[in-house]
Scaffold this active site. Structure first.
Site: not given
Length: 213
Positions: A82, A191, A193
């Site tokens: 990011c 992202h 995750e």
């Protein structure tokens, strides 16, 4: 045992990134740290980032992270996430213009206040799932279908046009670089995750990547 260091400079989804890496690589030691020695000793390094680039760069400068990133990104697998990706570019338009680390020559642009697609106004920041089309064959795309979806949250983006380092592309009003890669560095605007199966697979690939394409 392999070690992944997640650089802690106070600006990033540190806990969720750590948990995601631990989930996909239970045999890996994952450290969230600002300790330069531990970061230098790690086999792999992740640079996360959220918030305004001015604040991120200011903290990285204050803590000596900028030079540390330049050092450790030369000789081991390195992943930017990011704003961590944006920080690797040369300059961002955000906050009236901010010089970044400069590992990639791209500029970071603002989507604008009047972004449209097919006559419809698009919301900024861009928040949600977008398809990512792979621009290069890279080990971090292993077992991830071309066009798979990843989760984005951002108001600024690295340009796609003329970007020789682009590894993945997406579209939100404009074409933008969803991922860039060079040598042992890979960085993503989304992202991983937060990107369910595809994002976890990318993180798993990172923990297994030797830094060679």
């Amino acid at each position: 045992m392999k070690t992944v260091a997640i650089i802690d400079y106070g600006m990033g989804n540190l806990h969720s990134a750590k948990k995601a890496v631990e989930h996909v690589a239970p045999d890996t030691t994952v450290l969230v740290t600002d300790n330069a020695r531990k970061i230098r000793e790690a086999d792999r390094v992740i640079l996360p980032g959220v918030g305004a680039i001015r604040d991120c760069m200011a903290e990285m400068q204050r803590l000596g992270v900028v030079e540390l990133v330049r050092e450790v990104s030369k000789d081991r697998p390195f992943l930017g996430i990011c704003v961590g990706m944006q920080a690797l570019m040369s300059r961002s338009e955000e906050n009236r213009g901010v010089d970044c680390i400069g590992l990639f020559p791209s500029q970071v642009r603002y989507f604008g206040d009047h972004l449209t697609e097919n006559g419809e106004r698009l919301k900024v920041p861009h928040m949600g799932w977008n398809q990512v089309y792979q621009s290069v064959d890279h080990p971090l795309w292993h077992n991830i279908p071309d066009g798979d979806r990843f989760y984005f949250v951002h108001s600024y983006y690295a340009e796609a046009e003329g970007n020789a380092d682009m590894a993945g592309r997406t579209h939100y009003g404009v074409d933008l670089a969803a991922a860039v890669a060079r040598d042992n560095i890979f960085a993503v605007q989304f992202h991983p995750e937060k990107s369910a199966r595809a994002g976890l697979q990318l993180l798993k690939n990172f923990t297994e990547w030797t830094g060679k394409c």
